[in-house]
Motif scaffolding. Sequence first.
Motif, short mmCIF file in Angstrom:
data_model
loop_
_atom_site.label_atom_id
_atom_site.label_comp_id
_atom_site.label_asym_id
_atom_site.label_seq_id
_atom_site.Cartn_x
_atom_site.Cartn_y
_atom_site.Cartn_z
N GLN A 68 54.19 -46.85 -39.35
CA GLN A 68 53.72 -46.44 -38.03
C GLN A 68 52.37 -47.08 -37.70
OE1 GLN A 68 52.35 -42.40 -37.59
NE2 GLN A 68 53.09 -42.26 -35.48
N GLU A 69 51.46 -47.03 -38.67
CA GLU A 69 50.15 -47.66 -38.48
C GLU A 69 50.29 -49.15 -38.20
OE1 GLU A 69 47.57 -47.02 -41.75
OE2 GLU A 69 47.71 -44.83 -41.72
N ASP A 70 51.12 -49.82 -38.97
CA ASP A 70 51.26 -51.27 -38.85
C ASP A 70 51.83 -51.67 -37.50
OD1 ASP A 70 50.23 -51.62 -41.38
OD2 ASP A 70 52.18 -51.89 -42.35
N ILE A 71 52.77 -50.90 -36.98
CA ILE A 71 53.33 -51.20 -35.66
C ILE A 71 52.25 -51.09 -34.60
CG2 ILE A 71 54.91 -50.35 -33.88
CD1 ILE A 71 56.81 -49.54 -36.20
N LEU A 72 51.41 -50.08 -34.70
CA LEU A 72 50.34 -49.92 -33.72
C LEU A 72 49.32 -51.05 -33.84
CD1 LEU A 72 49.06 -48.20 -31.52
CD2 LEU A 72 47.92 -46.86 -33.29
N LYS A 73 48.95 -51.39 -35.06
CA LYS A 73 47.98 -52.47 -35.27
C LYS A 73 48.48 -53.80 -34.72
CE LYS A 73 46.17 -50.58 -39.65
NZ LYS A 73 46.15 -50.81 -41.12
N ALA A 74 49.77 -54.05 -34.85
CA ALA A 74 50.34 -55.34 -34.43
C ALA A 74 50.56 -55.41 -32.93
CB ALA A 74 51.66 -55.59 -35.16
N GLY A 75 50.44 -54.31 -32.24
CA GLY A 75 50.72 -54.28 -30.81
C GLY A 75 49.56 -54.79 -29.97
N PRO A 76 49.75 -54.83 -28.66
CA PRO A 76 48.75 -55.43 -27.76
C PRO A 76 47.69 -54.46 -27.24
CG PRO A 76 50.73 -54.91 -26.54
CD PRO A 76 51.00 -54.50 -27.96
N ILE A 77 47.77 -53.19 -27.63
CA ILE A 77 46.92 -52.17 -27.02
C ILE A 77 45.79 -51.77 -27.98
CG2 ILE A 77 46.90 -49.88 -25.96
CD1 ILE A 77 49.97 -50.22 -25.63
N PRO A 78 44.56 -51.67 -27.49
CA PRO A 78 43.47 -51.17 -28.33
C PRO A 78 43.85 -49.80 -28.92
CG PRO A 78 42.57 -52.09 -26.32
CD PRO A 78 44.07 -52.04 -26.14
N TYR A 79 43.46 -49.57 -30.15
CA TYR A 79 43.98 -48.39 -30.85
C TYR A 79 42.93 -47.76 -31.74
CZ TYR A 79 44.09 -51.23 -35.09
OH TYR A 79 43.72 -52.00 -36.16
N SER A 80 43.25 -46.53 -32.14
CA SER A 80 42.48 -45.82 -33.18
C SER A 80 43.47 -45.08 -34.07
CB SER A 80 41.51 -44.81 -32.56
OG SER A 80 40.56 -45.45 -31.73
N ILE A 81 43.22 -45.13 -35.37
CA ILE A 81 44.02 -44.39 -36.34
C ILE A 81 43.11 -43.37 -37.02
CG2 ILE A 81 45.36 -44.52 -38.47
CD1 ILE A 81 46.03 -47.45 -37.65
N VAL A 82 43.46 -42.10 -36.89
CA VAL A 82 42.73 -41.03 -37.58
C VAL A 82 43.57 -40.64 -38.80
CG1 VAL A 82 41.77 -38.71 -37.44
CG2 VAL A 82 41.75 -40.20 -35.42
N ARG A 83 43.00 -40.84 -39.97
CA ARG A 83 43.68 -40.44 -41.20
C ARG A 83 43.05 -39.16 -41.72
NH1 ARG A 83 44.69 -45.52 -45.35
NH2 ARG A 83 46.49 -46.44 -44.28
N ALA A 84 43.86 -38.13 -41.89
CA ALA A 84 43.37 -36.84 -42.37
C ALA A 84 43.91 -36.56 -43.77
CB ALA A 84 43.81 -35.73 -41.42
N THR A 85 43.18 -35.75 -44.51
CA THR A 85 43.67 -35.25 -45.79
C THR A 85 44.68 -34.13 -45.53
OG1 THR A 85 41.69 -33.85 -45.90
CG2 THR A 85 41.65 -35.93 -47.14
N GLN A 86 45.15 -33.48 -46.58
CA GLN A 86 46.20 -32.46 -46.44
C GLN A 86 45.69 -31.26 -45.65
OE1 GLN A 86 49.02 -33.74 -47.76
NE2 GLN A 86 47.62 -35.40 -48.29
N PHE A 87 46.52 -30.76 -44.74
CA PHE A 87 46.13 -29.61 -43.91
C PHE A 87 46.11 -28.33 -44.75
CE2 PHE A 87 48.24 -31.55 -39.87
CZ PHE A 87 47.33 -32.60 -39.90
N MET A 88 45.10 -27.51 -44.53
CA MET A 88 45.05 -26.21 -45.19
C MET A 88 46.28 -25.37 -44.84
SD MET A 88 41.00 -25.28 -44.77
CE MET A 88 39.75 -26.40 -45.42
N GLU A 89 46.75 -25.51 -43.63
CA GLU A 89 47.89 -24.73 -43.15
C GLU A 89 49.18 -25.04 -43.92
OE1 GLU A 89 44.94 -24.52 -39.87
OE2 GLU A 89 45.54 -26.03 -41.34
N PHE A 90 49.23 -26.17 -44.62
CA PHE A 90 50.45 -26.58 -45.31
C PHE A 90 50.46 -26.23 -46.80
CE2 PHE A 90 51.32 -30.26 -42.11
CZ PHE A 90 51.66 -29.31 -41.15
N VAL A 91 49.38 -25.64 -47.30
CA VAL A 91 49.30 -25.37 -48.74
C VAL A 91 50.42 -24.45 -49.19
CG1 VAL A 91 47.92 -24.28 -50.56
CG2 VAL A 91 46.83 -25.83 -48.92
#
Length: 243
Positions: free
Chosen positions: A113-136
């Motif tokens: 998913q990240e790579d498709i966005l990076k390779a595209g023509p639109i300026p982008y931002s990727i926010v990478r988060a650690t594991q959600f507390m809600e999912f423990v």
Amino acid sequence: MKVAVIGGTGLIGSQVVTNLNASGHEAVPHSPSTGVDSVTGEGLAAAVADADVVVNLTNSPTFDAASADFFRTSMDNLVAACEKSGVRHVVILSIVGADQVPELDYYRAKVLQEDILKAGPIPYSIVRATQFMEFVEAVMSWTADGDTVRLPHTPVQPIAAADVARAVADVAVGDPLNGVLDIAGPDVLPLDELGRITLDAKGDGRAVVTDDGAGMFAAVRGDVLTAPTDARIAPTRYRDWLS
């Protein structure tokens, strides 16, 4: 600023919409329940029309090999619709260390998913988060058996969904990063210890057994799921969140 939030009715998306609207922006949530399907493309063009920014928070319904098809198709559709509509910034949410655990189908799919966005023509931002507390608790349920929960000693750095949503909203209304922002909670804890803290806080009498072969996170080596040195550290501590 007008922001289309695809996947805007879920755990993170609904909070992103609330935060953006509270700060004076116009954020509109879109999801299958509102007639927008990023996989089939239904409603997508209309959803991103006139948007300055598109935040994509859709997620695969499975964690297996099929997740790659989901992210490939949904991102191809989204990038095409955004390019046609003249969207100036696309934001996605990914996972800290996703590129370091190729053994996991879902993590490989998030990197795709990240790579498709990076390779595209639109300026982008990727926010990478650690594991959600809600999912423990969900993670614990995968390897629960009777009076025991088996968990590996994998180091994790859980973050509250509310802190994730605030970070995504901030990035959405800022200049495109054309890169990655890592975000994490303040506490690094082994997953087995996290399980013990959770059960103790809830008065749950089950025991956590350390088993480095148990569950999805058994495939993780070392501390790749914890924050890199330049990550943004959120304020919410796990014990405070539990209480």
